[in-house]
Write a protein that holds these residues in place. Structure first.
Motif, mmCIF file in Angstrom:
data_model
loop_
_atom_site.group_PDB
_atom_site.id
_atom_site.type_symbol
_atom_site.label_atom_id
_atom_site.label_comp_id
_atom_site.label_asym_id
_atom_site.label_seq_id
_atom_site.Cartn_x
_atom_site.Cartn_y
_atom_site.Cartn_z
ATOM 1 N N LYS A 41 0.644 -1.379 -0.187
ATOM 2 C CA LYS A 41 0.452 -0.140 0.263
ATOM 3 C C LYS A 41 0.913 0.869 0.001
ATOM 4 O O LYS A 41 1.922 0.464 0.384
ATOM 5 C CB LYS A 41 -0.852 0.118 1.166
ATOM 6 N N SER B 222 -8.524 -10.226 4.075
ATOM 7 C CA SER B 222 -8.499 -10.076 3.097
ATOM 8 C C SER B 222 -8.528 -10.630 1.629
ATOM 9 O O SER B 222 -9.072 -11.574 1.381
ATOM 10 C CB SER B 222 -5.888 -10.166 2.097
ATOM 11 N N THR B 223 -10.136 -9.232 0.988
ATOM 12 C CA THR B 223 -10.142 -9.586 -0.256
ATOM 13 C C THR B 223 -10.181 -8.354 -1.082
ATOM 14 O O THR B 223 -9.109 -8.742 -1.672
ATOM 15 C CB THR B 223 -12.086 -9.302 0.165
ATOM 16 N N HIS B 224 -11.231 -7.452 -0.912
ATOM 17 C CA HIS B 224 -10.918 -6.539 -2.209
ATOM 18 C C HIS B 224 -10.203 -5.430 -1.845
ATOM 19 O O HIS B 224 -9.979 -4.704 -1.905
ATOM 20 C CB HIS B 224 -12.126 -5.782 -2.700
ATOM 21 N N ALA B 225 -10.709 -5.360 0.119
ATOM 22 C CA ALA B 225 -9.201 -4.679 0.707
ATOM 23 C C ALA B 225 -8.479 -5.482 2.645
ATOM 24 O O ALA B 225 -9.249 -6.858 2.130
ATOM 25 C CB ALA B 225 -10.406 -3.690 1.469
ATOM 26 N N TYR C 283 -7.854 -0.238 0.846
ATOM 27 C CA TYR C 283 -8.080 -0.624 -0.397
ATOM 28 C C TYR C 283 -7.134 -0.161 -1.449
ATOM 29 O O TYR C 283 -5.496 0.707 -0.409
ATOM 30 C CB TYR C 283 -9.263 0.218 -0.575
ATOM 31 N N SER C 284 -7.109 -0.229 -3.066
ATOM 32 C CA SER C 284 -5.318 -0.442 -3.553
ATOM 33 C C SER C 284 -5.731 1.664 -3.788
ATOM 34 O O SER C 284 -4.344 1.996 -3.251
ATOM 35 C CB SER C 284 -6.402 0.239 -5.191
#
Length: 110
Positions: free
Chosen positions: A18, A46-49, A70-71
């Protein structure tokens, strides 16, 4: 604020991907969370975040707030945020329960 509680290496590896300012804000907010409630369980996933959820037990259904990276954004989320009295209008979101505060820098935390 420092915390002596360490995070698992796989989580730290994901965190290192990150942006540096986001990671710095994450560590400061995490330390504050653990200072407020040192007995809290940190549930990591950890999934999409990349998420650290704070719970009174080891169950996700008991989580009361979370840090979500998030990204390109970072939020302090409240799992039953719709039940909070948000007089100043700082909470964002439109779901049935969760509300969050976008964290844009470490300065927002204090």
């Amino acid at each position: 604020m420092e915390t002596s509680r360490s995070l698992p290496t796989p989580f730290m590896d994901l965190l290192s991907e990150k942006p540096a300012d986001m990671v710095a804000s994450f560590h400061q907010l995490r330390a504050m969370m653990l200072e407020i409630y040192p007995e809290a369980n940190e549930l990591l996933y950890s999934t999409h975040a990349l998420v650290v959820a704070y719970s009174l037990s080891d169950k996700m259904k008991h989580t009361y707030c979370h840090l979500a990276l998030y990204s390109k954004s970072f939020n302090l989320g409240f799992n039953k945020g719709t039940l909070l009295d948000d007089v100043e209008g700082v909470l964002h979101g439109s779901g049935k329960l969760i509300r969050h505060i976008p964290i844009t820098s470490a300065d927002v935390i204090y």
